[in-house]
Structures are given as C-alpha cells and as structure tokens.
Design an enzyme around this catalytic site. Structure first.
Site, PDB file in Angstrom:
ATOM      1  N   HIS A 136       0.650  -1.116   0.014  1.00  0.00           N
ATOM      2  CA  HIS A 136      -0.104   0.194  -0.076  1.00  0.00           C
ATOM      3  C   HIS A 136       0.761   1.398  -0.117  1.00  0.00           C
ATOM      4  O   HIS A 136       0.524   2.166  -0.326  1.00  0.00           O
ATOM      5  CB  HIS A 136      -0.981  -0.105   1.130  1.00  0.00           C
ATOM      6  CG  HIS A 136      -0.317   0.244   2.562  1.00  0.00           C
ATOM      7  ND1 HIS A 136      -0.113  -0.613   3.413  1.00  0.00           N
ATOM      8  CD2 HIS A 136       0.010   1.407   2.991  1.00  0.00           C
ATOM      9  CE1 HIS A 136       0.487  -0.146   4.449  1.00  0.00           C
ATOM     10  NE2 HIS A 136       0.496   1.075   4.298  1.00  0.00           N
ATOM     11  N   ASP A 166       0.044  -7.813   1.664  1.00  0.00           N
ATOM     12  CA  ASP A 166       0.505  -6.235   1.626  1.00  0.00           C
ATOM     13  C   ASP A 166       2.166  -6.139   1.485  1.00  0.00           C
ATOM     14  O   ASP A 166       2.561  -5.219   2.384  1.00  0.00           O
ATOM     15  CB  ASP A 166       0.220  -5.790   2.882  1.00  0.00           C
ATOM     16  CG  ASP A 166      -0.043  -4.297   2.714  1.00  0.00           C
ATOM     17  OD1 ASP A 166       0.103  -3.616   1.540  1.00  0.00           O
ATOM     18  OD2 ASP A 166      -0.454  -3.161   3.487  1.00  0.00           O
ATOM     19  N   SER A 239       4.839   2.558   7.708  1.00  0.00           N
ATOM     20  CA  SER A 239       4.287   1.232   7.047  1.00  0.00           C
ATOM     21  C   SER A 239       5.549   0.826   6.060  1.00  0.00           C
ATOM     22  O   SER A 239       6.099   1.473   5.321  1.00  0.00           O
ATOM     23  CB  SER A 239       3.297   1.639   6.287  1.00  0.00           C
ATOM     24  OG  SER A 239       1.868   1.918   7.061  1.00  0.00           O
TER      25      SER A 239
END
EC number: 3.4.21.107
Length: 501
Positions: A136, A166, A239
C-alpha cells in the site's frame, strides 16, 4: 545535523474492522476513527522478567543504514468539469463553481491532472539493492524514490507485489554494495520479547521506537495474515519499515495500527517475517507469487458439528464443496474433514490455508481426511491458486413460492424445474429452499436465512421434505443431539449443525 524532512502526505493501510478506514487520501491523513474499550483482568501467580536493555543505541547503529525512507509520486486525475464530485445539491458545488477554485485562468479553464506524493518506509535485504516495503506504500505510484540514512537518494523500480500480505519488493541500482539486514525467525519470537521499530513516522525522517511483542498470530482481514502485535510506537509513515529483534534481525514488517485518533496508542501490527520471506523469495524469482491450490471450500469444525458427525473433538477443516480441481481429481469429497496436510497437523481452516499456500505448485502431497469416522489418506497434485481465482459464483438463490413444510424452525419447500430456471441453477441441482424461518430459532441464530438452499442433511443428499424428515428422525434414533446441514447461499456452501430436540 540534517533537519527532519516534513511529509507532504502520509497514508496508512485500509483495515476494515480493525481501523475502519479505506485508503487515506493522498494529500491528507484522512483516517476514520474507532473507539476502543479495554477490560483489565488481574493475573495471579509469580512473574519473572528479564531486565530491560540499558540502551538500544548499539542496535540502532547496527541496522540504521539498512532502513530507508520511500517517497512515491502519482498522477491524480482532474475532477470532472473542474468540480470535485460532491453529492448532488451540495452547497459546495455552487461554491466551487462561483469561485472557480479547481480550474485555471480564474476558474474558467479545465482543471489539469496534478502530482501527489506519499511517504513510507522500507529496508534493504541484499547488498545488490533489493528493498522490502508494504504494497500500500507504493500502490499506483508512477515514480518511487529511496532515501538512505546517509541522505543518498536513488530511484527504485518495482519487482513485484503481493496484495494478500501487503508486501512489495523494490530494486535500486547502486555503484557500491549497500548495507542490508537479514530476516529472523518470527516463530521463535515470544510474547514479552523486546523489539525495535524503525522508519519514517509522519514524514519526520529516520526514527526508532522500542517496545515488546504484545501478542502473536493476530488476524486482521486476509487469508494469510500472521501478525505480531507490538507496543513499540508505530505511526503513519512507518508502514513497510522493519521490526527488529535484539540481534538486529527483521522479525516483522510494520503494516497497520489500531487507533482512535490516528496516532500510536501502543497497538501496532507487523507481518511476521516467516510469511514475508517466502513472499519475497517468490517475488524475486518470478515477479509474482505462486501459491499452492487444493481446490476445496472449507470451514472450521464447531463443537456441535463434531457431535453431529461423531468426531472425537472439533478440529480439522471441514470440506463443504469440492469443485473441479486437484482435490476432486484425487477423490476428496464434501463432508470429509482434513486432519493432516503434507505431514503436518491441520487443526483449523487457517492451518490448512497456510500449509497449502506454502506447498510447491505441481507436486504431490499427502492429505489425510476423516470420512465416516475413519482416516483416509489421498495423494493430491496441487494446482496454482493465482490461476484458479476469479471464477464467478452462480446466481444468488431467491426464495420461491411453492409447497412448504415446517421443521427445525424452518419452513422449507422443494426445488422444481421452474424454480431452477428462475434461479439460474442447473437441472441437476437438488435440495430444499428455506422459504422462511422463526427469528427466535437456533437456525436463525446460526445465520440461516430465507432463500438458502439445503442440499444435504446428516451428510445425505435431500431433495424432498420427506427425505429431510427421515434424516432428522435418523439423527434422533441414533442418539444425536444435532443434525448437520449443508447450506448454499449464492452458490457458496457451508455446514451448519442444528439441534433435533
């Protein structure tokens, strides 16, 4: 000392139930909030704790050169007619038209596409420039730039992605070998072990935070989820960054947070390294994932299902349907309970999904099932999941208006040729339609609804109300407290155990 870089934008992974957001919009944090309530339970008995590290400075020095900031650039399409998509009649429509904010030349000209940036983190896993991050972080990006701890910047190309975990793999070309870190064994990480997170939180540049492993084997929303939970501070921009153990090995990839305010409250999730490393190996070799495919639809065995089937305990993966594919070719049947796959025990559907995904495509594996109370071992040649996905389910079943009978809190009616045609079912389809049901019944509480199709009762096909009644009587005569029904909704099968008393 370099001034910390300020992020023009940050975003975090959409987390459905866990955070309740979609993708945060590029150009703003844009996160929906989820209120939390925590119940505290006293713990009895003695506790033994290892002293906290005196400092994490040596660990930071050891690994920081391998951690990177990631900046992505994307072209965002202009709003239609120069006006954002507000709901019809919104006062903002008139405001934007009157003042011409999205357009050019005082609002008279059309709006042009714009560039948008987003930030994330990552880490180098080889001296020749392979870099791991979250999918993402780079999804939809036109350009990807990597900034190293030294301040050096390099453009990166995308090698491959796996949205199911992911994870994304990038590659940069460097004139000199790059410092890198290795994956550790996440299965050896214990709750209470010290860990350190590194990354680019809120676009403020390189940062480290420390905490402990709070929990293991967390599931969020995916089939292959295996998250480590930590109270090390993880914020937007972290992230894709690494979670290190005290030996400087990566045991997780920081992916998601649970928060009522968009910031860290000590509940962060890192995808376990043993999942990530397998994905990375496939992305590096093939540019895509290649997971094994068994070709069955499964569900967990509940205690009442185990009792209805005469199983010693509620374990294994119950097969609700076997479409054309590897399992059907090997002789696996609906109603079988898989207890072992390729030599490893299967205690739940989650166990089976992971074992099948990790198994090599095209190779034969041994699958042990319980059938009529006895173990049966079969050899299955696995297919590839990515090639098997994407099939459309049959048309949803609708409640018909036909002859009916009440039993087990259900009002059922048999299928007819006219109903099969109306519902898009094949002529070979047999069963009973649930026309209605008592909302206070056990059946309603277990999720059955009007329009569901009953195809089996007591692991025996049923197509008439008389046959259904006979199976209920057989269950009672056999001393069973429940009867196992095979239900289909929109073509999707699942087993449900209902009491016969």
């Amino acid at each position: 000392m370099r001034a910390p870089a300020r992020a023009p934008d940050n975003r975090e992974r959409p987390m459905k139930i866990v955070i309740g957001t979609g993708n945060a919009l590029r150009g703003g944090l844009g996160a929906a909030m989820l209120a939390l309530s925590l119940a505290l339970t006293p713990i009895a008995g003695p506790a033994y704790a290892r002293a906290a590290p005196e400092s994490f400075a040596d660990l930071v020095d050891q690994v920081s050169n391998s951690v990177v900031n990631i900046t992505t650039s994307t072209t965002v399409a202009a709003p239609t007619n120069g006006v954002p998509n507000f709901p019809p009649g919104s006062p903002f429509e008139d405001l934007f038209r009157d003042f011409g904010l999205p357009g050019e030349n005082g609002g008279d000209g059309p709006a042009r596409p714009r560039r948008s940036n987003a930030l994330g983190s990552g880490f180098v896993i080889s001296e020749d420039g392979y870099i791991v991050t979250n999918n993402h972080v780079i999804e939809g990006a036109d350009e990807i730039e990597i900034e190293f701890f030294s301040g050096k910047r390099l453009d990166a190309k995308l090698i491959g992605t796996d949205p199911k975990t992911d994870i994304a793999l990038l590659k940069v070309t460097s004139d000199t070998p790059l410092p890198f870190v290795k994956f550790g064994n996440s299965d050896k990480v214990r709750v209470g072990d010290w860990v350190m997170a590194m990354g680019n939180p809120l676009g403020q540049g390189f940062s480290a935070s420390a905490g402990i492993i709070s929990a293991r084997n967390r599931e969020l929303s995916g089939s292959y989820d295996d998250y480590l939970q930590t109270d090390a501070a993880i914020n937007r921009g972290n992230s894709g960054g690494p979670l290190f153990d005290m030996q400087g090995e990566v045991v997780g990839v920081n992916t998601a947070i649970l928060s009522p305010n968009g910031g860290s409250i000590g509940i962060g999730f890192s995808m376990a390294s043993n999942v990530v490393s397998k994905v990375v190996d496939q992305l590096k070799e093939y540019g895509e994932t290649r997971r094994g495919w068994l070709g069955v639809k499964i569900q967990d065995v509940t205690p009442d299902m185990a009792e209805a089937m005469g199983l010693p305990k509620p374990e294994g993966a119950l097969i609700s349907e076997v479409p054309d594919g590897p399992a059907k070719e090997a002789g696996i049947k609906a109603g079988d309970v898989i207890t072992s796959f390729d030599g490893g025990e299967v205690n739940s559907t989650r166990d089976l999904v992971k074992r099948v995904a990790d198994a090599p495509v095209g190779e034969k594996v041994r699958v042990t099932v319980l059938r009529d109370g006895a173990p049966v071992t079969l050899l299955v040649t696995l297919g590839r999941r990515e090639l098997a996905e994407g099939e459309k389910p049959p048309k949803a079943v609708e409640a018909p208006q036909e002859v009916e009978r009440d039993m087990l809190g259900l009002t059922v009616t048999p299928l007819t040729d006219a109903l099969r045609s109306e519902m898009g079912l094949t002529k070979e389809t047999e069963g009973l339609i649930i026309k209605s049901l008592d909302e206070s019944s056990e059946a309603y509480g277990k999720g059955l609804r009007a329009g569901d199709l009953i195809t089996e009762a007591g692991q025996t096909p049923v197509s008439t109300v008389e046959g259904f009644e006979a199976q209920i009587k057989a269950a009672k005569d056999g001393g069973r407290k429940s009867i196992l029904l095979l239900i289909r909704r929109g073509g999707e099968p699942r087993f449900v155990a209902l009491p016969v008393d």
